[in-house]
Motif scaffolding. Sequence first.
Motif, PDB file in Angstrom:
ATOM      1  N   CYS A  92     -14.367  14.256  -5.667  1.00  0.00           N
ATOM      2  CA  CYS A  92     -12.557  14.071  -7.475  1.00  0.00           C
ATOM      3  C   CYS A  92     -13.189  13.170  -7.989  1.00  0.00           C
ATOM      4  O   CYS A  92     -12.238  12.405  -7.914  1.00  0.00           O
ATOM      5  CB  CYS A  92     -11.635  14.461  -6.309  1.00  0.00           C
ATOM      6  SG  CYS A  92     -10.639  13.273  -4.762  1.00  0.00           S
ATOM      7  N   HIS A  93     -14.623  12.411  -7.352  1.00  0.00           N
ATOM      8  CA  HIS A  93     -14.790  11.079  -7.867  1.00  0.00           C
ATOM      9  C   HIS A  93     -16.266  10.580  -8.186  1.00  0.00           C
ATOM     10  O   HIS A  93     -17.189  11.854  -7.019  1.00  0.00           O
ATOM     11  CB  HIS A  93     -14.242   9.493  -7.067  1.00  0.00           C
ATOM     12  CG  HIS A  93     -14.569   9.789  -5.978  1.00  0.00           C
ATOM     13  ND1 HIS A  93     -13.865  10.361  -4.497  1.00  0.00           N
ATOM     14  CD2 HIS A  93     -16.326   9.411  -4.718  1.00  0.00           C
ATOM     15  CE1 HIS A  93     -14.181  10.491  -3.406  1.00  0.00           C
ATOM     16  NE2 HIS A  93     -15.805   9.954  -3.774  1.00  0.00           N
ATOM     17  N   ASN A 121      -9.241  11.343 -12.392  1.00  0.00           N
ATOM     18  CA  ASN A 121      -8.594  11.473 -11.112  1.00  0.00           C
ATOM     19  C   ASN A 121      -8.220   9.877 -11.236  1.00  0.00           C
ATOM     20  O   ASN A 121      -9.341   8.801 -11.649  1.00  0.00           O
ATOM     21  CB  ASN A 121      -9.381  11.823  -9.701  1.00  0.00           C
ATOM     22  CG  ASN A 121      -8.660  11.503  -8.812  1.00  0.00           C
ATOM     23  OD1 ASN A 121      -7.702  11.165  -8.397  1.00  0.00           O
ATOM     24  ND2 ASN A 121      -9.303  12.171  -8.027  1.00  0.00           N
ATOM     25  N   CYS A 124      -8.735   7.793  -6.404  1.00  0.00           N
ATOM     26  CA  CYS A 124      -9.659   7.689  -5.676  1.00  0.00           C
ATOM     27  C   CYS A 124     -10.890   6.869  -6.839  1.00  0.00           C
ATOM     28  O   CYS A 124     -11.970   6.197  -5.775  1.00  0.00           O
ATOM     29  CB  CYS A 124     -10.538   8.781  -4.764  1.00  0.00           C
ATOM     30  SG  CYS A 124     -10.327  10.114  -5.259  1.00  0.00           S
TER      31      CYS A 124
HETATM   32 ZN    ZN Z   1     -12.636  11.351  -4.882  1.00  0.00          ZN
END
Ligand code: ZN
Length: 221
Positions: A92-93, A121, A124
């Motif tokens: 997610c990053h 997001n 993170c």
């Molecule tokens: Zn992430």
Amino acid sequence: MVKVRLATPVLKENEVAAQENRVRFEEAGVFVLNLMSSPGSGKTTILERTLEHLSGRLKVGVIEGDIYTTRDAERIERYDVPVVQINTAGTCHLDARMIAPVLEDFDLEALDLLIIENVGNLVCPAEFDLGEDARAVVLSITEGNDKPMKYPLVFRLAQVVLINKLDLLPHTDCDLELLEKDLHLVNPELKLFRVSARLDQGFQPWIEWIEEQVRLKRHDS
Ligand code: ZN
Ligand code: MG
């Protein structure tokens, strides 16, 4: 009791890779911007408007971070700029090690500006230095007033916040003054730009800010 361990070894490795990227950007004299936001804030539309405004003024490259799709990269390709997609396949990053190999796909020396659209997001991505020069967060007024206080890190480490979807202000409960006050409580240094990407409004100060950063980076190198 839940045991909590901080992911420090991962972040340490990332720091090493980020520093290598930074050296590479420095050598090339390219200004690198990490563009961040939650999903649906209008990040890609902001990027499209920005490319339109910079067309013929700066040489721009784009790295598109996305978990699975190439939809954003396809939108950016229409602007006739070099664009490379990174699919994180579930992560997610973006991290600095994902960026490094992709740099080979660009003629970095020929670029003035490299924009990295991070995965949508607010949590993170903030923890992962990519080696960028600056971070800009897109925050839309439809996301509610509490984002700066709930996700302070992403705003604390940014230089710019683009407050987007200004055209929707009459239809929301957003208190714009309060939102800006909270952003400055979290980070007094933040530059705030009010824009509507949909209507292409408010972009001039943002574009001037980018051009100034590019000039400074050129002089540094
Ligand atoms: Zn992430
Ligand atoms: Mg996007």
